[in-house]
Design a protein around this motif. Structure first.
Motif, short mmCIF file in Angstrom:
data_model
loop_
_atom_site.label_atom_id
_atom_site.label_comp_id
_atom_site.label_asym_id
_atom_site.label_seq_id
_atom_site.Cartn_x
_atom_site.Cartn_y
_atom_site.Cartn_z
N GLU A 106 5.01 22.83 -33.87
CA GLU A 106 5.03 22.08 -35.13
C GLU A 106 6.30 21.24 -35.23
O GLU A 106 6.26 20.09 -35.71
CB GLU A 106 4.94 23.04 -36.31
CG GLU A 106 3.56 23.65 -36.51
CD GLU A 106 3.48 24.51 -37.76
OE1 GLU A 106 4.46 24.51 -38.54
OE2 GLU A 106 2.45 25.18 -37.95
N TRP B 98 -1.78 21.44 -39.78
CA TRP B 98 -0.43 20.89 -39.88
C TRP B 98 -0.48 19.44 -40.36
O TRP B 98 0.29 19.04 -41.24
CB TRP B 98 0.26 20.96 -38.52
CG TRP B 98 1.61 20.33 -38.52
CD1 TRP B 98 2.79 20.88 -38.91
CD2 TRP B 98 1.91 18.97 -38.15
NE1 TRP B 98 3.81 19.97 -38.80
CE2 TRP B 98 3.30 18.79 -38.34
CE3 TRP B 98 1.15 17.91 -37.68
CZ2 TRP B 98 3.94 17.58 -38.06
CZ3 TRP B 98 1.77 16.69 -37.41
CH2 TRP B 98 3.15 16.54 -37.59
N HIS C 142 1.12 18.07 -43.78
CA HIS C 142 2.14 17.02 -43.71
C HIS C 142 1.73 15.82 -44.55
O HIS C 142 2.54 15.24 -45.27
CB HIS C 142 2.35 16.59 -42.26
CG HIS C 142 3.47 15.61 -42.09
ND1 HIS C 142 4.76 16.00 -41.80
CD2 HIS C 142 3.49 14.26 -42.16
CE1 HIS C 142 5.53 14.93 -41.71
NE2 HIS C 142 4.80 13.86 -41.91
#
Length: 287
Positions: A220, A277, A281
C-alpha cells in the motif's frame, strides 16, 4: 492508477495456450519469466508471447544465476546486463527485473556497479528495476539504503519477503524507515515471507495473518508513492514458487501446497486489496 497483474513462470513448464487461458481467467495481462540466454530461445519466446498477446517482464541475472558466480568481475556483470538489455528489447519486454551484483562486495564496489548499470539502461532507453533478493547486492535493507543515498535515480522491485528473512523479523519497528526505498519501487513481487523463511506455507493461514498484513501494508505504501509520482499503472506479480520455497513433508518430499493454487489465491486477493485501497484513497481525496 491501474493495477496490472502478471503470472510468474518460475517452475512452470507447459503449453503456452493453456498458460494464457489460465492467467487471463484470474485477471493477469502477461508473464514474468527468465530471459533466455541464446537468441534462438529468445525468438521462440517472442513468438509465443506475440501469438498469445501477452505482456512480458524479463527476469535477468547479472551474475549468471540466482546465486551469482563468485569469481565474476564488475565488467562481467555489466557485460551480462548489456546483453540482457539487448535481448529483452528484442523479445519485447516491458521492462527488466534485474537481480543485481553480489552480496559479498563492499559498499564502494556496490555503488560503482549500480552507477554503471544505470548508465547502461539509460543509454539503451531501457527500464531496469533492481530486485531486492538474497545473495545479490540488495540482500539487506541497510545496504540498499546506503546505495540509494548515493544513487537516488535507481528504481527497484520490492520482494520484501527477502529482507524479512535476512533481518529475521518483520520490518515494522519505528526505527525501520524504508521510505527512501518505498519511494523508488517500480514493481512489486507479491510473496509473503516470515522471520525464518521467504515463503509462508500458505498466505491465507490465520497463523500468518500478521505477516500478510505487514506485506500488504508495504505494498500500500508503494502504491501511494507511485500515485504521488503520477504513475498511471502499477505492476504486481504473485511469486510463490518451488525450489525449496514451498514446504515439503519429510521423507516423501510431497509439497504441502500447490504453487499455482498459491499464486491464484494471491492474484485474486491482491486484485481485491488494490480495489479496496483505491476506493479508500479516492474517498479520502474527495473528502
Amino acid at each position: 492508477m491501474k493495477l496490472e497483474l502478471f503470472r510468474s513462470l518460475w517452475g512452470w513448464q507447459g503449453d503456452w495456450g493453456q498458460c494464457a487461458a489460465q492467467l487471463r481467467q484470474i485477471g493477469c495481462v502477461g508473464v514474468e519469466a527468465r530471459l533466455p540466454s541464446d537468441t534462438f530461445a529468445q525468438r521462440a519466446l517472442r513468438q509465443n508471447l506475440r501469438q498469445e498477446a501477452l505482456e512480458y517482464i524479463a527476469v535477468v541475472f547479472t551474475g549468471g544465476d540466482v546465486v551469482p558466480r563468485q569469481d565474476w568481475t564488475l565488467q562481467q556483470h555489466w557485460d551480462r546486463l548489456a546483453a540482457s538489455i539487448d535481448g529483452a528489447r528484442d523479445v519485447g519486454a516491458r521492462f527488466l527485473n534485474v537481480l543485481p551484483g553480489n552480496d559479498r562486495w563492499p559498499l564502494a564496489k556496490q555503488v560503482e556497479f549500480f552507477g554503471r548499470a544505470q548508465e547502461l539502461a539509460d543509454a539503451a532507453g531501457a527500464v531496469c528495476s533492481f530486485e531486492i533478493h538474497r545473495a545479490t547486492s540488495l540482500y539487506s535493507p541497510w545496504v540498499a539504503l546506503e546505495v540509494i543515498a548515493q544513487l537516488p535515480q535507481l528504481r527497484f522491485t520490492a520482494d520484501i519477503s527477502h529482507w524479512v528473512v535476512v533481518c529475521e523479523r518483520l520490518l515494522d519497528d519505528p526505527a525501520d524507515d524504508l521510505t527512501p526505498f518505498i519511494e523508488r519501487v517500480h514493481h512489486v513481487q507479491a510473496r509473503v515471507g516470515y522471520d525464518q523463511g521467504p515463503q509462508v506455507p500458505h498466505p491465507a493461514a490465520p497463523e500468518y495473518a500478521r505477516e500478510l498484513a505487514f506485506h500488504q501494508g508495504v505494498w500500500e505504501r508503494v502504491w501511494a508513492a507511485q500515485r504521488a509520482r503520477g504513475c498511471e499503472v502499477t505492476t504486481l506479480t504473485p511469486e510463490f514458487g518451488p525450489d525449496g520455497y514451498t514446504h515439503r513433508l519429510p521423507f516423501t518430499q510431497a509439497p504441502i501446497a500447490d504453487v499455482w493454487a498459491l499464486n491464484q489465491w494471491m492474484t485474486r486477493t491482491e486484485a481485491e486489496h488494490f480495489a479496496r485501497w483505491q476506493a479508500t484513497h479516492a474517498a479520502t481525496s474527495v473528502s
